[in-house]
Design a protein around this motif. Sequence first.
Motif, PDB file in Angstrom:
ATOM      1  N   THR A  89    -102.286  26.734 118.430  1.00 17.18           N
ATOM      2  CA  THR A  89     -99.958  26.483 119.061  1.00 17.18           C
ATOM      3  C   THR A  89    -100.219  25.700 120.279  1.00 17.18           C
ATOM      4  O   THR A  89    -101.145  26.876 121.137  1.00 17.18           O
ATOM      5  CB  THR A  89     -99.676  27.121 118.047  1.00 17.18           C
ATOM      6  OG1 THR A  89     -99.979  28.312 118.633  1.00 17.18           O
ATOM      7  CG2 THR A  89    -100.002  27.478 116.463  1.00 17.18           C
ATOM      8  N   GLU A  90     -99.177  25.897 120.080  1.00 22.32           N
ATOM      9  CA  GLU A  90     -98.668  26.297 121.854  1.00 22.32           C
ATOM     10  C   GLU A  90     -98.477  27.538 122.795  1.00 22.32           C
ATOM     11  O   GLU A  90     -98.822  26.858 124.392  1.00 22.32           O
ATOM     12  CB  GLU A  90     -97.549  25.262 122.182  1.00 22.32           C
ATOM     13  CG  GLU A  90     -96.695  25.110 123.420  1.00 22.32           C
ATOM     14  CD  GLU A  90     -95.848  24.446 123.564  1.00 22.32           C
ATOM     15  OE1 GLU A  90     -94.847  23.821 124.454  1.00 22.32           O
ATOM     16  OE2 GLU A  90     -94.622  23.907 122.821  1.00 22.32           O
ATOM     17  N   ASN A  91     -98.263  28.315 122.167  1.00 24.03           N
ATOM     18  CA  ASN A  91     -97.934  29.266 122.253  1.00 24.03           C
ATOM     19  C   ASN A  91     -99.413  29.870 122.851  1.00 24.03           C
ATOM     20  O   ASN A  91    -100.279  31.302 123.154  1.00 24.03           O
ATOM     21  CB  ASN A  91     -97.440  30.250 121.749  1.00 24.03           C
ATOM     22  CG  ASN A  91     -96.554  30.536 121.711  1.00 24.03           C
ATOM     23  OD1 ASN A  91     -95.621  29.513 122.545  1.00 24.03           O
ATOM     24  ND2 ASN A  91     -95.327  30.561 120.944  1.00 24.03           N
ATOM     25  N   GLN A  92    -100.620  29.741 121.544  1.00 21.14           N
ATOM     26  CA  GLN A  92    -101.881  30.398 121.614  1.00 21.14           C
ATOM     27  C   GLN A  92    -102.320  29.787 123.420  1.00 21.14           C
ATOM     28  O   GLN A  92    -103.680  30.147 123.899  1.00 21.14           O
ATOM     29  CB  GLN A  92    -102.607  30.067 120.098  1.00 21.14           C
ATOM     30  CG  GLN A  92    -101.827  30.838 119.489  1.00 21.14           C
ATOM     31  CD  GLN A  92    -102.819  30.214 118.147  1.00 21.14           C
ATOM     32  OE1 GLN A  92    -103.166  28.448 118.123  1.00 21.14           O
ATOM     33  NE2 GLN A  92    -102.564  30.753 117.061  1.00 21.14           N
ATOM     34  N   THR A  93    -102.011  27.905 123.406  1.00 17.77           N
ATOM     35  CA  THR A  93    -102.554  27.363 124.041  1.00 17.77           C
ATOM     36  C   THR A  93    -101.846  28.470 125.569  1.00 17.77           C
ATOM     37  O   THR A  93    -103.295  28.395 126.781  1.00 17.77           O
ATOM     38  CB  THR A  93    -102.198  25.620 124.217  1.00 17.77           C
ATOM     39  OG1 THR A  93    -102.507  25.323 122.831  1.00 17.77           O
ATOM     40  CG2 THR A  93    -102.822  25.385 125.304  1.00 17.77           C
ATOM     41  N   ILE A  94    -100.717  28.199 125.969  1.00 18.92           N
ATOM     42  CA  ILE A  94    -100.500  29.227 127.480  1.00 18.92           C
ATOM     43  C   ILE A  94    -100.649  30.411 127.611  1.00 18.92           C
ATOM     44  O   ILE A  94    -101.276  30.701 128.450  1.00 18.92           O
ATOM     45  CB  ILE A  94     -98.594  29.254 126.856  1.00 18.92           C
ATOM     46  CG1 ILE A  94     -98.189  27.426 126.511  1.00 18.92           C
ATOM     47  CG2 ILE A  94     -98.738  29.452 127.764  1.00 18.92           C
ATOM     48  CD1 ILE A  94     -96.663  27.332 126.630  1.00 18.92           C
ATOM     49  N   LEU A  95    -101.452  31.326 125.849  1.00 19.94           N
ATOM     50  CA  LEU A  95    -101.908  32.378 126.252  1.00 19.94           C
ATOM     51  C   LEU A  95    -103.380  31.898 127.138  1.00 19.94           C
ATOM     52  O   LEU A  95    -103.827  32.884 127.819  1.00 19.94           O
ATOM     53  CB  LEU A  95    -101.679  33.219 125.115  1.00 19.94           C
ATOM     54  CG  LEU A  95    -102.698  34.462 125.053  1.00 19.94           C
ATOM     55  CD1 LEU A  95    -101.723  35.846 126.204  1.00 19.94           C
ATOM     56  CD2 LEU A  95    -102.890  35.333 123.151  1.00 19.94           C
ATOM     57  N   PHE A  96    -103.981  32.017 126.408  1.00 16.59           N
ATOM     58  CA  PHE A  96    -105.637  31.503 126.925  1.00 16.59           C
ATOM     59  C   PHE A  96    -105.421  31.045 128.005  1.00 16.59           C
ATOM     60  O   PHE A  96    -105.996  30.802 128.869  1.00 16.59           O
ATOM     61  CB  PHE A  96    -106.599  30.782 125.666  1.00 16.59           C
ATOM     62  CG  PHE A  96    -107.493  30.972 124.102  1.00 16.59           C
ATOM     63  CD1 PHE A  96    -106.626  32.786 124.739  1.00 16.59           C
ATOM     64  CD2 PHE A  96    -106.187  30.462 123.164  1.00 16.59           C
ATOM     65  CE1 PHE A  96    -107.209  32.863 123.701  1.00 16.59           C
ATOM     66  CE2 PHE A  96    -106.593  31.191 121.960  1.00 16.59           C
ATOM     67  CZ  PHE A  96    -107.144  32.461 122.296  1.00 16.59           C
ATOM     68  N   HIS A 100    -112.491  29.185 127.465  1.00 15.88           N
ATOM     69  CA  HIS A 100    -112.785  28.592 128.303  1.00 15.88           C
ATOM     70  C   HIS A 100    -112.575  27.213 127.785  1.00 15.88           C
ATOM     71  O   HIS A 100    -112.409  27.650 126.053  1.00 15.88           O
ATOM     72  CB  HIS A 100    -113.971  28.129 128.729  1.00 15.88           C
ATOM     73  CG  HIS A 100    -114.430  26.994 129.120  1.00 15.88           C
ATOM     74  ND1 HIS A 100    -114.532  25.628 128.843  1.00 15.88           N
ATOM     75  CD2 HIS A 100    -115.012  26.565 130.980  1.00 15.88           C
ATOM     76  CE1 HIS A 100    -114.923  24.545 130.070  1.00 15.88           C
ATOM     77  NE2 HIS A 100    -115.061  25.534 130.702  1.00 15.88           N
ATOM     78  N   PRO A 101    -111.295  26.438 127.696  1.00 17.32           N
ATOM     79  CA  PRO A 101    -110.587  25.115 127.481  1.00 17.32           C
ATOM     80  C   PRO A 101    -111.675  24.353 126.352  1.00 17.32           C
ATOM     81  O   PRO A 101    -111.391  24.459 125.260  1.00 17.32           O
ATOM     82  CB  PRO A 101    -109.881  24.582 128.232  1.00 17.32           C
ATOM     83  CG  PRO A 101    -110.199  25.112 129.184  1.00 17.32           C
ATOM     84  CD  PRO A 101    -111.195  25.918 129.432  1.00 17.32           C
ATOM     85  N   ASP A 102    -113.219  24.074 126.438  1.00 16.65           N
ATOM     86  CA  ASP A 102    -113.637  23.268 125.441  1.00 16.65           C
ATOM     87  C   ASP A 102    -114.206  24.089 124.494  1.00 16.65           C
ATOM     88  O   ASP A 102    -114.779  23.241 123.763  1.00 16.65           O
ATOM     89  CB  ASP A 102    -114.637  22.974 126.544  1.00 16.65           C
ATOM     90  CG  ASP A 102    -114.811  22.000 127.982  1.00 16.65           C
ATOM     91  OD1 ASP A 102    -113.600  20.927 127.571  1.00 16.65           O
ATOM     92  OD2 ASP A 102    -115.268  21.256 128.790  1.00 16.65           O
ATOM     93  N   LYS A 103    -114.033  25.462 124.707  1.00 17.48           N
ATOM     94  CA  LYS A 103    -114.610  26.266 124.213  1.00 17.48           C
ATOM     95  C   LYS A 103    -113.483  26.997 122.962  1.00 17.48           C
ATOM     96  O   LYS A 103    -113.847  27.276 121.935  1.00 17.48           O
ATOM     97  CB  LYS A 103    -115.470  27.596 124.443  1.00 17.48           C
ATOM     98  CG  LYS A 103    -116.307  27.647 124.892  1.00 17.48           C
ATOM     99  CD  LYS A 103    -117.333  27.169 124.603  1.00 17.48           C
ATOM    100  CE  LYS A 103    -118.418  27.126 125.248  1.00 17.48           C
ATOM    101  NZ  LYS A 103    -119.964  26.468 125.210  1.00 17.48           N
ATOM    102  N   LEU A 104    -112.504  26.820 122.686  1.00 16.81           N
ATOM    103  CA  LEU A 104    -111.063  26.613 121.664  1.00 16.81           C
ATOM    104  C   LEU A 104    -111.329  25.961 121.365  1.00 16.81           C
ATOM    105  O   LEU A 104    -111.366  25.011 120.923  1.00 16.81           O
ATOM    106  CB  LEU A 104    -110.292  26.680 123.097  1.00 16.81           C
ATOM    107  CG  LEU A 104    -109.699  27.972 124.019  1.00 16.81           C
ATOM    108  CD1 LEU A 104    -108.745  27.565 124.908  1.00 16.81           C
ATOM    109  CD2 LEU A 104    -109.621  29.431 123.262  1.00 16.81           C
TER     110      LEU A 104
END
Length: 122
Positions: A99-106, A90-94
Amino acid sequence: HIDPRLSGLTLEEAIQRWSHQPPNYKRANSLQRLLITVPRAFPPMNHKVEEHDYFSKWKTFDNEAFSDLCDDDLKPLLQRGARKAKFFLHPDKLPKDLTENQTILFKTMWDVIAQQEAAIFG
């Protein structure tokens, strides 16, 4: 261990190798398969994404977690598994320092699991 099958792929292609079935990676994996193989999308197996302490917080599902169950027993387990995965992704738990790649992956993993969940449970 780095998955040698991901060598030479883009991040999107590496995620697709997790989310879809070989050989052409057009048909989505089952929710069971996605939940069991989540760690394959994370570093170090996925070298397209940088390491982060947050990855170590994922609690892996046993390979047999969803096997040999009838639909009545399987569906509640899948719902709990999907809920666990979506809570983790969940975006609020991250963490805020991804990084950009980590965000894309999640985000992509969240979307794939949510789509498969919706296909089963509506």
